[in-house]
Design an enzyme around this catalytic site. Structure first.
Site, PDB file in Angstrom:
ATOM      1  N   LYS A  40       7.993  41.028   0.731  1.00 25.17           N
ATOM      2  CA  LYS A  40       7.133  42.197   0.495  1.00 25.17           C
ATOM      3  C   LYS A  40       7.741  43.533   1.090  1.00 25.17           C
ATOM      4  CE  LYS A  40       2.845  39.680   1.338  1.00 25.17           C
ATOM      5  NZ  LYS A  40       1.897  39.409   2.412  1.00 25.17           N
ATOM      6  N   GLY A  41       8.741  43.395   2.223  1.00 24.60           N
ATOM      7  CA  GLY A  41       9.514  44.301   3.026  1.00 24.60           C
ATOM      8  C   GLY A  41      10.105  45.431   2.064  1.00 24.60           C
ATOM      9  N   ASP A  98      14.864  45.312   2.247  1.00 22.41           N
ATOM     10  CA  ASP A  98      14.737  46.036   3.211  1.00 22.41           C
ATOM     11  C   ASP A  98      15.666  46.086   4.377  1.00 22.41           C
ATOM     12  OD1 ASP A  98      13.630  43.710   4.050  1.00 22.41           O
ATOM     13  OD2 ASP A  98      11.822  44.327   4.840  1.00 22.41           O
ATOM     14  N   ASP A 101      19.690  40.919   7.587  1.00 21.65           N
ATOM     15  CA  ASP A 101      19.958  40.547   9.055  1.00 21.65           C
ATOM     16  C   ASP A 101      20.940  39.373   9.095  1.00 21.65           C
ATOM     17  OD1 ASP A 101      19.798  40.195  11.790  1.00 21.65           O
ATOM     18  OD2 ASP A 101      17.620  39.466  11.711  1.00 21.65           O
ATOM     19  N   PHE A 150      14.839  44.332  16.891  1.00 20.52           N
ATOM     20  CA  PHE A 150      13.959  43.912  15.873  1.00 20.52           C
ATOM     21  C   PHE A 150      13.058  45.061  15.403  1.00 20.52           C
ATOM     22  CE2 PHE A 150       9.954  42.150  14.402  1.00 20.52           C
ATOM     23  CZ  PHE A 150      10.416  41.335  13.578  1.00 20.52           C
ATOM     24  N   ASP A 157       8.142  44.452   8.946  1.00 16.28           N
ATOM     25  CA  ASP A 157       6.925  43.998   9.577  1.00 16.28           C
ATOM     26  C   ASP A 157       7.322  43.166  10.656  1.00 16.28           C
ATOM     27  OD1 ASP A 157       5.659  40.690   8.658  1.00 16.28           O
ATOM     28  OD2 ASP A 157       7.758  41.708   7.799  1.00 16.28           O
ATOM     29  N   ARG A 163       4.067  47.528   8.691  1.00 15.45           N
ATOM     30  CA  ARG A 163       4.721  47.851   7.622  1.00 15.45           C
ATOM     31  C   ARG A 163       4.731  49.297   6.973  1.00 15.45           C
ATOM     32  NH1 ARG A 163       6.827  43.247   4.715  1.00 15.45           N
ATOM     33  NH2 ARG A 163       5.878  41.471   4.958  1.00 15.45           N
TER      34      ARG A 163
END
Length: 173
Positions: A40-41, A98, A101, A150, A157, A163
């Protein structure tokens, strides 16, 4: 309540997206492009990026994978929750993320998308964060690089919260 420190403000986000869209538009001029957003990011970033592109033919699709759940570290157990609907065989594809990482989810998704036979797959990320990188992933288009922390906001999120924040923040629990 978490503590938030702004990492990227609205103006810097907008400026970096415009710059990245200009580069992509130059690279793909005269070609059809398929943007595949990772839900969803990436949905906010993808929407803003797509509106900045100056290409005539851009298709948009989404897929969804999960590896975090309600934690701040990847479980490394990647689950594909939604696949693409558009036929990407012979097409140029940019996977829009998004944040990159560990790179494990993105590596999994690229391998999955290659099975559909696209002519090319590149990666565009709002944020490239190499602090916990575990997979050898190349990010072709990067709006911003962040060293560590983070992050939440602008699609990112923590357990489905934050978000909607218009900027990107480092979150301390």
């Amino acid at each position: 309540m978490p503590d938030f420190t702004c990492v990227l403000d609205k103006d810097k986000i907008k400026k970096q997206i415009s710059r990245t869209a200009e580069i992509i538009s130059t690279d793909y001029r005269g070609r059809e492009l398929v943007l595949v957003g990772v839900l969803k990011g990436a949905f906010l970033f993808l929407a803003d990026l797509a509106r900045e592109l100056t290409l005539e033919r851009v298709k948009i699709d989404f897929l969804q994978a999960s590896s975090y759940g309600a934690d701040t570290v990847s479980s490394e157990n990647i689950v594909l929750k939604k696949d693409i609907d558009i036929d990407i065989r012979g097409k140029d594809v940019i996977v829009v993320e998004d944040i990159v990482d560990t790179g494990l989810t993105l590596s999994y998704l690229i391998a999955h998308l290659k099975t559909f036979g696209p002519s090319s797959i590149k990666v565009c990320a709002m944020i490239d964060k190499k602090e916990r990188r575990k997979a050898a992933i190349h990010v072709d288009y990067v709006c911003c690089s962040v060293e560590k922390g983070f992050l939440v906001g602008y699609g990112l999120d923590y357990a489905e919260d934050f978000r909607n924040l218009p900027q990107i923040y480092h979150m301390k629990l």
